[in-house]
Design an enzyme around this catalytic site. Structure first.
Site, PDB file in Angstrom:
ATOM      1  N   HIS A 191     -18.807  41.840 -89.938  1.00  0.00           N
ATOM      2  CA  HIS A 191     -17.965  41.572 -88.771  1.00  0.00           C
ATOM      3  C   HIS A 191     -17.297  42.818 -88.202  1.00  0.00           C
ATOM      4  O   HIS A 191     -17.029  42.879 -87.009  1.00  0.00           O
ATOM      5  CB  HIS A 191     -16.982  40.443 -89.062  1.00  0.00           C
ATOM      6  CG  HIS A 191     -17.670  39.112 -89.018  1.00  0.00           C
ATOM      7  ND1 HIS A 191     -18.125  38.484 -90.144  1.00  0.00           N
ATOM      8  CD2 HIS A 191     -18.082  38.363 -87.969  1.00  0.00           C
ATOM      9  CE1 HIS A 191     -18.759  37.376 -89.790  1.00  0.00           C
ATOM     10  NE2 HIS A 191     -18.750  37.272 -88.481  1.00  0.00           N
ATOM     11  N   ARG A 298     -16.005  33.230 -80.881  1.00  0.00           N
ATOM     12  CA  ARG A 298     -15.697  33.077 -82.316  1.00  0.00           C
ATOM     13  C   ARG A 298     -14.218  32.735 -82.454  1.00  0.00           C
ATOM     14  O   ARG A 298     -13.372  33.608 -82.627  1.00  0.00           O
ATOM     15  CB  ARG A 298     -15.981  34.390 -83.059  1.00  0.00           C
ATOM     16  CG  ARG A 298     -17.461  34.712 -83.256  1.00  0.00           C
ATOM     17  CD  ARG A 298     -17.620  35.995 -84.089  1.00  0.00           C
ATOM     18  NE  ARG A 298     -18.964  36.204 -84.563  1.00  0.00           N
ATOM     19  CZ  ARG A 298     -19.900  36.897 -83.913  1.00  0.00           C
ATOM     20  NH1 ARG A 298     -19.647  37.446 -82.761  1.00  0.00           N
ATOM     21  NH2 ARG A 298     -21.097  37.046 -84.442  1.00  0.00           N
ATOM     22  N   ARG A 334     -17.053  28.023 -80.543  1.00  0.00           N
ATOM     23  CA  ARG A 334     -17.393  27.562 -81.881  1.00  0.00           C
ATOM     24  C   ARG A 334     -16.119  27.207 -82.624  1.00  0.00           C
ATOM     25  O   ARG A 334     -15.131  27.954 -82.555  1.00  0.00           O
ATOM     26  CB  ARG A 334     -18.133  28.693 -82.609  1.00  0.00           C
ATOM     27  CG  ARG A 334     -18.428  28.366 -84.052  1.00  0.00           C
ATOM     28  CD  ARG A 334     -19.273  29.435 -84.682  1.00  0.00           C
ATOM     29  NE  ARG A 334     -18.507  30.632 -84.985  1.00  0.00           N
ATOM     30  CZ  ARG A 334     -19.052  31.725 -85.506  1.00  0.00           C
ATOM     31  NH1 ARG A 334     -20.349  31.776 -85.742  1.00  0.00           N
ATOM     32  NH2 ARG A 334     -18.317  32.774 -85.784  1.00  0.00           N
ATOM     33  N   GLU A 433     -27.741  28.229 -88.943  1.00  0.00           N
ATOM     34  CA  GLU A 433     -27.497  29.449 -89.729  1.00  0.00           C
ATOM     35  C   GLU A 433     -27.939  29.269 -91.171  1.00  0.00           C
ATOM     36  O   GLU A 433     -28.004  30.225 -91.930  1.00  0.00           O
ATOM     37  CB  GLU A 433     -25.992  29.759 -89.795  1.00  0.00           C
ATOM     38  CG  GLU A 433     -25.301  29.806 -88.489  1.00  0.00           C
ATOM     39  CD  GLU A 433     -23.801  29.975 -88.631  1.00  0.00           C
ATOM     40  OE1 GLU A 433     -23.359  31.117 -88.604  1.00  0.00           O
ATOM     41  OE2 GLU A 433     -23.083  28.957 -88.739  1.00  0.00           O
ATOM     42  N   ASN A 456     -27.419  36.161 -87.962  1.00  0.00           N
ATOM     43  CA  ASN A 456     -26.723  37.021 -88.929  1.00  0.00           C
ATOM     44  C   ASN A 456     -26.659  36.314 -90.280  1.00  0.00           C
ATOM     45  O   ASN A 456     -26.926  36.897 -91.321  1.00  0.00           O
ATOM     46  CB  ASN A 456     -25.302  37.334 -88.460  1.00  0.00           C
ATOM     47  CG  ASN A 456     -25.273  37.914 -87.064  1.00  0.00           C
ATOM     48  OD1 ASN A 456     -26.270  38.462 -86.615  1.00  0.00           O
ATOM     49  ND2 ASN A 456     -24.157  37.775 -86.368  1.00  0.00           N
ATOM     50  N   ARG A 467     -24.964  40.065 -96.036  1.00  0.00           N
ATOM     51  CA  ARG A 467     -25.021  40.810 -94.772  1.00  0.00           C
ATOM     52  C   ARG A 467     -24.079  42.004 -94.727  1.00  0.00           C
ATOM     53  O   ARG A 467     -24.239  42.895 -93.900  1.00  0.00           O
ATOM     54  CB  ARG A 467     -24.725  39.867 -93.590  1.00  0.00           C
ATOM     55  CG  ARG A 467     -23.357  39.248 -93.647  1.00  0.00           C
ATOM     56  CD  ARG A 467     -23.208  38.076 -92.705  1.00  0.00           C
ATOM     57  NE  ARG A 467     -22.687  38.446 -91.405  1.00  0.00           N
ATOM     58  CZ  ARG A 467     -22.367  37.566 -90.462  1.00  0.00           C
ATOM     59  NH1 ARG A 467     -22.561  36.280 -90.676  1.00  0.00           N
ATOM     60  NH2 ARG A 467     -21.891  37.962 -89.319  1.00  0.00           N
ATOM     61  N   CYS A 504     -27.217  33.293 -80.904  1.00  0.00           N
ATOM     62  CA  CYS A 504     -26.008  34.097 -80.729  1.00  0.00           C
ATOM     63  C   CYS A 504     -25.830  35.105 -81.854  1.00  0.00           C
ATOM     64  O   CYS A 504     -24.826  35.795 -81.913  1.00  0.00           O
ATOM     65  CB  CYS A 504     -24.783  33.213 -80.598  1.00  0.00           C
ATOM     66  SG  CYS A 504     -24.502  32.203 -82.052  1.00  0.00           S
TER      67      CYS A 504
HETATM   68  C1  PEP Z   1     -24.420  34.320 -87.019  1.00  0.00           C
HETATM   69  O1  PEP Z   1     -24.300  33.979 -88.195  1.00  0.00           O
HETATM   70  O2  PEP Z   1     -25.467  34.798 -86.550  1.00  0.00           O
HETATM   71  C2  PEP Z   1     -23.290  34.182 -86.090  1.00  0.00           C
HETATM   72  C3  PEP Z   1     -23.432  34.375 -84.807  1.00  0.00           C
HETATM   73  O3  PEP Z   1     -22.072  33.888 -86.623  1.00  0.00           O
HETATM   74  P1  PEP Z   1     -21.145  34.967 -87.355  1.00  0.00           P
HETATM   75  O4  PEP Z   1     -21.755  36.316 -87.146  1.00  0.00           O
HETATM   76  O5  PEP Z   1     -19.788  34.857 -86.787  1.00  0.00           O
HETATM   77  O6  PEP Z   1     -21.222  34.521 -88.791  1.00  0.00           O
HETATM   78 MG    MG Z   2     -22.572  32.916 -88.821  1.00  0.00          MG
END
Ligand code: PEP
Ligand code: MG
Length: 576
Positions: A191, A298, A334, A433, A456, A467, A504
């Site tokens: 993030h 977000r 979201r 996801e 992600n 990640r 996204c």
């Molecule tokens: C994702 O997981 O791709 C996403 C857009 O949500 P975040 O990055 O906030 O987990």
């Molecule tokens: Mg996510």
């Protein structure tokens, strides 16, 4: 000779400035016996005085950047520095034991914080223990003349060099001064990396050794385009990068010209490009990005930018601002996705072995329905002011989705019955996801208006690779044929049921992935605002009618990510 540091390119652009190392100095000291206790008492008073000035500055900055709630904590710190009981005890210890100021300050702070921590029935007083430790650290730093780094005090151009950068650290960065970010930890989709793109600050993450290779104050070239940094560059390197920075600025200026143009491929197919945001503060960047909507708001950042749960009205104001400022363009919000690397200290979530696999997002919302219902009411009320869609994060099973929808419908009915104005149609969607949701997409597609693929997380769960962990970053493989096959399955399943599909995750703005996703028929691409025009520019150069063959070849004929990449590069060269 310059020192070269390599890492993961996390945010485009080139920054050149002095290093500002966000590393705490060594504050250890010797306990000594003094002959002049009054001199120690005076030294301590002087250190407290500087501490007060510093805290006032930090508080003013927090007030300006983050708002009154965030700034309140510094009032508690200021009260602590000036606490007469505390000061008296420290001075008594210096006089009675003839010890140095550092020892007395630390001893009394230890006693105070132990006493506060023992108040197990009073959470407020327990939290003050952390304040005593923080303030003491600051006073010690002045006694020892080893100042603590603080982002709020940065007032000249810098490249921030840090071991880690939490989302809340990133929220304090001042774009005016921070020319680059260089971090030991993290991957492209951590993030802090996502936030640096939102703030348009060039960044390189996952270097492993930036903080040990760079000294505070050294000149640093930060190349966020290639994932490289150079410390103490020579004249040739400086000139070369200055040139590259101006070339990049020129390219951006060309993309700028596409701001008000529609997103169409060379052969006239239309696509939808949207932007991702964290808070309404990101809206100005979206408005100038050429985005046709917001594909991901977000909302958890509203919760993180506060020291308590945001009220229904606070949230309503933020959601309303987003839909109103987007002026009729779609905005997808979201529901809260706390957990994983997004902590909420005031909620005191349990410490877990595997936070990304644990209690997060919809899992918390369904358990803490008080929080979820408050958020849904704010969202439903805001829907009266524009085109608002709501989506649920981290859905794994149909039961979770159905429960979330039931709660939504209950809150909506209550509001309508109370005469509150709500939007005529609020589109409901879910994030894809979790591999299970992707595999089971046919079933989910019947029960939502849209999917939004969060690559992600989908990639981290498909490859079982954290990640945020730079050591396993090689497994972040958005072009892997199996992952492309999974995404293609989701898109086709959705379309069979008339459900639209957005993406996204960061992959949506990845210039190698875009032609493949166009070929699969992805309806909407939502990305960091900074990637929108670059992507529109790419789409304009591609012949969309050839791309379904490209996607098919990538999924069926390739065995590795490199093979897919080579295939896309070949096509881009022939069409670009
Ligand atoms: C994702 O997981 O791709 C996403 C857009 O949500 P975040 O990055 O906030 O987990
Ligand atoms: Mg996510």
């Amino acid at each position: 000779m310059s020192t070269k540091i390599t890492g993961i390119a996390a945010s485009d652009g080139i920054g050149i400035a002095k290093a500002y190392t966000l590393v705490d100095p060594d504050l250890s000291f010797e306990k000594t016996t003094v002959t002049d206790p009054q001199a120690e008492i005076d030294r301590l008073a002087a250190a407290r005085k500087i501490t007060v000035t510093e805290l006032e500055e930090i508080k003013a900055k927090a007030l300006e950047n983050l708002g009154p709630k965030e700034a309140e904590v510094f009032d508690a710190h200021l009260a602590m520095v000036n606490d007469p009981d505390f000061i008296k005890q420290v001075e008594d210890e210096i006089t009675q034991k003839s010890c140095n100021a550092e020892t007395a300050q630390q001893d009394v702070a230890d006693q105070f914080s132990a006493m506060l921590e023992a108040m197990t029935d009073n959470a407020y007083m327990q939290e003050r223990a952390a304040d005593v430790r923080d303030v003491t650290k600051r006073v010690l730093s002045h006694l020892l003349n080893r100042p603590l780094p603080n982002l709020a005090l940065v007032k000249s151009p810098v490249v921030v060099v840090s071991h880690d950068l939490t989302p809340s650290d990133t929220a304090q960065l001042d774009r005016q001064f921070v020319k680059g970010i260089l971090v030991d930890l993290g991957g492209r989709t951590s993030h802090s990396a996502i936030m640096s793109r939102t703030l348009e600050i060039p960044a390189v993450v996952g270097t492993e050794n930036a903080t040990t290779s760079i000294q505070d104050g050294q000149t640093v070239i930060l190349d966020g385009l290639h994932g490289v940094a150079l410390a103490e560059p020579d004249e040739t390197e400086l000139a070369d990068y200055q040139q590259q920075a101006s070339d990049f600025a020129e390219q951006k200026a060309l993309w700028e010209k596409l701001k008000d143009e529609p997103t169409v491929s060379k052969d006239g197919q239309s696509f939808m490009l949207a932007a991702n945001i964290g808070t309404p503060a990101d809206l100005p960047a979206v408005l100038k990005s050429g985005a046709e909507g917001i594909g991901l708001f977000r909302s958890e950042f509203l919760y993180m930018d506060s020291d308590q749960l945001p009220s229904e009205d606070t949230q309503f104001a933020a959601y309303k601002a987003a839909v109103e400022q987007m002026d009729g363009k779609p905005v997808v919000i979201r529901t809260m996705d706390i957990g994983g690397d997004k902590d909420l200290p005031y909620m005191q979530l349990p410490k877990e072995m595997n936070p990304f696999l644990g209690y997060r997002a919809i899992r918390i919302s369904l358990k803490r329905q008080d929080i979820f219902r408050t958020q849904l009411r704010a969202l439903i009320r805001a829907s009266a002011f524009g085109d608002l869609g709501i989506m649920f994060p981290m859905i794994a099973t149909l039961e979770e989705l159905r429960q979330a929808k039931t709660i939504f419908n209950e809150e909506k009915t209550k509001l309508v019955e109370a005469g509150v104005k709500v939007g005529e149609t609020i589109k409901l969607g879910m994030m894809i996801e979790i591999p299970n949701a992707a595999i089971f997409a046919d079933h989910f597609a019947k029960e939502v208006d849209f999917f939004s693929i969060g690559t992600n997380d989908l990639i981290q769960y498909t490859f079982a690779a954290d990640r945020g962990n730079e050591r396993v970053f090689y497994l972040y493989q958005p072009y892997h044929p199996s992952l492309l096959g999974l995404i293609n399955h989701v898109i086709k399943a959705a379309h069979r049921h008339g459900t639209s599909v957005a993406m996204c995750g960061e992959m949506a703005g990845d210039q190698t992935a875009v032609p493949l996703l166009m070929g699969m028929g992805l309806d909407e691409f939502s990305m960091s605002a900074t990637s929108v025009l670059k992507t529109r520019n790419l789409m304009k150069q591609l012949d969309a009618s050839t791309l379904s063959d490209l996607a098919e070849a990538a999924i069926n004929d390739c065995e590795t990510s490199d093979q897919v990449k080579a295939l896309v590069e070949k096509l881009k060269t022939s069409q670009g």
